[in-house]
Design a protein around this motif. Structure first.
Motif, PDB file in Angstrom:
ATOM      1  N   ALA A 102      39.602 -10.162  47.937  1.00  0.00           N
ATOM      2  CA  ALA A 102      39.397 -11.425  50.041  1.00  0.00           C
ATOM      3  C   ALA A 102      40.029 -12.736  49.237  1.00  0.00           C
ATOM      4  N   GLU A 103      40.079 -12.976  48.579  1.00  0.00           N
ATOM      5  CA  GLU A 103      40.456 -14.504  47.775  1.00  0.00           C
ATOM      6  C   GLU A 103      42.314 -13.787  47.319  1.00  0.00           C
ATOM      7  N   VAL A 104      42.322 -13.169  46.680  1.00  0.00           N
ATOM      8  CA  VAL A 104      42.984 -13.070  45.578  1.00  0.00           C
ATOM      9  C   VAL A 104      44.088 -12.652  47.232  1.00  0.00           C
ATOM     10  N   ASP A 105      43.895 -12.264  47.974  1.00  0.00           N
ATOM     11  CA  ASP A 105      44.835 -11.710  49.299  1.00  0.00           C
ATOM     12  C   ASP A 105      44.785 -13.150  50.470  1.00  0.00           C
ATOM     13  N   GLN A 106      44.168 -14.068  50.421  1.00  0.00           N
ATOM     14  CA  GLN A 106      44.024 -14.691  50.698  1.00  0.00           C
ATOM     15  C   GLN A 106      44.714 -16.116  50.585  1.00  0.00           C
ATOM     16  N   ARG A 107      45.495 -15.965  49.357  1.00  0.00           N
ATOM     17  CA  ARG A 107      46.058 -17.305  48.612  1.00  0.00           C
ATOM     18  C   ARG A 107      47.442 -16.532  48.433  1.00  0.00           C
ATOM     19  N   PHE A 151      47.450 -11.450  57.067  1.00  0.00           N
ATOM     20  CA  PHE A 151      46.011 -12.046  57.661  1.00  0.00           C
ATOM     21  C   PHE A 151      45.731 -11.528  58.355  1.00  0.00           C
ATOM     22  N   ALA A 152      46.451 -10.191  58.973  1.00  0.00           N
ATOM     23  CA  ALA A 152      46.037  -9.394  60.203  1.00  0.00           C
ATOM     24  C   ALA A 152      45.046  -8.203  59.193  1.00  0.00           C
TER      25      ALA A 152
END
Length: 321
Positions: free
Chosen positions: A261-266, A284-285
């Protein structure tokens, strides 16, 4: 009789004219009028009424007057109230903090320094923590160069490594990389385990366009404190505008076990910053579907592109203390 009525009416009007200013000078009335003005959304008038009330009131009212004046950005009224508060409570840290915030906003640097010194002295053994809180409060009201000028003078000749690191960070925000480097090196020399100081050095090298040194320092930061600086190299690569390398580093972190999740948010934010809206929306979706969009991302997307620490408009919802 008509003449008497006219005279009587005239006398009545004269009494009203004479007594109205006396009523207006009453601090209780002024306080009530100020709160009513806040409810109507008239910040300017509220601050002025409170400032007038503060000249004849106790610390509680003067405190409220100072806070309303500052929140409403009515600087003449705020400054008048803050001066009164500081005169009534010269050793009070809250009074000194508000006074310093208004002084630095008006670029009254010597006055702000004196108030900041009061705050630091009152903190005693907790001075390092209080210095950080004070700097944050001042940054909400003024630009970094002015805050740096105040804090650098207020902390004294022998600041702690933590305070030196704070001054280095303020120097970065003031776009003074040479000064930031000097403070960070002093902090790191005094406390080699202070990873935050080395992180600032990495940012300094970015500002100096020294990519090899910035990347090498980012690696050192991650090795020194991998838990808290997992994304240091990725952030430095982004700052150097080496976007593809940053993406590769983020994907490497995913494979190495960093929370996805942290990687994908960045990665989503990186796509958003690059203007790749379809990719950003897709990421984001996916995050939203998994319930993994953090508050930081939401705030980032909600703010204007030029958003900073400053707040505009009338704080009409200001509640009474």
């Amino acid at each position: 009789m008509a003449a008497v009525v006219i005279v009587a009416g005239g006398c009545s009007a004269a009494r009203t004219t004479q007594t109205a200013p006396e009523q207006a000078k009453d601090p209780s009335t002024l306080t009530l009028l100020a709160e009513l003005a806040l409810e109507r959304g008239d910040c300017r008038l509220a601050a002025e009424d409170y400032a007038a009330a503060a000249m004849q009131s106790s610390v509680a009212v003067v405190r409220r007057a100072s806070e309303v004046g500052l929140a409403c950005e009515n600087l003449p009224a705020a400054w008048q109230s803050a001066q009164r508060w500081r005169a009534l409570a010269p050793a009070d840290a809250d009074a000194a903090t508000t006074y310093a915030a208004i002084a630095v906003k008006l670029y009254k640097i010597p006055q702000a320094v004196a108030a900041a010194q009061t705050v630091i002295k009152a903190a005693g053994a907790n001075a390092n923590e209080r210095i950080g809180q004070l700097a944050t409060a001042l940054l909400e009201e003024a630009e970094a160069p002015a805050v740096l000028a105040v804090m650098a003078a207020a902390v004294g000749p022998n600041p702690s490594p933590e305070t030196l690191t704070l001054l280095a960070q303020l120097s970065l925000e003031a776009y003074d990389p040479e000064r930031a480097q000097r403070y960070a090196q002093q902090a790191y020399a005094a406390e080699p385990s202070l990873t935050a100081a080395k992180q600032i050095l990495a940012r300094v090298y970015v500002m100096q366009s020294n990519a090899p040194q910035a990347i090498a320092t980012a690696h050192e930061v991650m090795i020194g404190d991998p838990k808290n600086y997992t994304f240091e190299l990725a952030e430095v690569l982004i700052a150097l505008d080496r976007r593809e390398e940053a993406r590769q580093e983020l994907e490497r972190l995913r494979v190495s076990g960093t929370p996805a999740a942290e990687v994908d948010q960045r990665l989503a934010l990186l796509a958003f910053q690059d203007g790749d809206l379809p990719e950003a929306q897709r990421r984001f979706a996916d995050l939203a579907a998994r319930g993994e969009v953090g508050e930081g991302v939401i705030r980032y997307l909600a703010r204007p592109r030029r958003a900073r620490r400053r707040y505009g408009g009338c704080p009409c919802g200001l509640s009474a203390a």
